[in-house]
Design an enzyme around this catalytic site. Sequence first.
Site, short mmCIF file in Angstrom:
data_model
loop_
_atom_site.label_atom_id
_atom_site.label_comp_id
_atom_site.label_asym_id
_atom_site.label_seq_id
_atom_site.Cartn_x
_atom_site.Cartn_y
_atom_site.Cartn_z
CB CYS A 1 -4.78 17.43 3.63
SG CYS A 1 -4.53 16.54 5.13
CB CYS B 1 -3.73 5.10 11.43
SG CYS B 1 -2.20 5.73 11.89
#
Length: 381
Positions: free
Chosen positions: A133, A140
């Site tokens: 991942c 973000c």
Amino acid sequence: MTYCHHGPVVPCRAWYDEPEMPIELLGKSLDELRAFAVSLGEPAYRGAQLYHCFYAERQFDFACMTALPAPLRQRLAAEASVTLPRVVRRYRSADGSIRYLLALSIAAEGADAAAPATIETVFMPSEGRQTICISTQAGCAVNCRFCLTATLGLIRNLTAGEILGQVLVALSENAEHLAPRTNVVFMGQGEPLLNYDSTLAATRILLDPHGVGLSPRHVTLSTSGIIPGIERLDGERVRPKLAVSLNASNDQQRTQLMPINQKYPLAKLIDACRRYPLRSWERLTFEYVLLGGFNDRPEDARRVARLLNGLRAKVNLIPWNPGELPYQMPEPAAVEEFRSILIDRAIPAFIRYSRGRDVMAACGQLALIEQSVAATQSAPA
Ligand code: SF4
């Protein structure tokens, strides 16, 4: 100011003993490496050899690239670099998952040198495969309410080399016990479709049979629902599978959890999904984090079924883990009922529990979805 007999001279870096920055090669495409070789006065196929070394062989030390002539190896060592993200810490879970805290180089090409950053990458081994991942941004900007990464804000976009480098680090770190198949999911820090060009450049190398050589069936990009990105992706010749973080059954609920829904509301998002040209073997994945008492009721399940009606899709249901954020775990019976309502309406639905809870607890989005991620790849497409 320096003077020569012609008058004042513009200072030259070399005069000040400042070495030229080596050219960063990680993340460069085959064409870019061929052009780089030509720029050194070498034949273009030397660039193809570098491409093979970095991505197929995971060889990053020029001195060991014995297919290259020794003078070229020396020149590369002086003038170029291959910078992998540096492992700062490894968190090992009892279930075999390893979460890596990685430091990015501030000198990476295209990076904002004023913003050193760390990111997280998770390696999850399981029967016959490993799932990695990876992050596409440091921090973000999307601000999902259930995500700890959101609290960082956007620090900066990653370069293609930094995105790809996470896969190469995770594979190299675990080289001695790799399973035959590797899955990669863009589900770590960041919204991949808001760092579109670097994400796609990394994807092309991951999926190139002469590069990292992964199958497009085994690489998944997860988005919070950035419609222009989805529309752009559907024109790509080489692209990952698409997963959409749904998490709600109506706009009011979704806007509460994911403010981005105000910009890209559900109806428009689902429309974009309907227009998305799936390959013959492909299904869309919708991720749905079940928050106890919030979005886990039977009427939510029925609304989700109506939304997705007619789409070639599956749903991953992710029961919320108690963590630092103020939501509750759903009751097991509610999770089961939600799933059977979807299944009864012909929508494949899977329950995914987090792996590595012991080391993932403070990991924001990663803490929520690793298992979903791993399982996304194991479920029928
Ligand atoms: S869930 Fe993903 S898109 Fe939303 S804030 Fe977290 S990292 Fe960003």
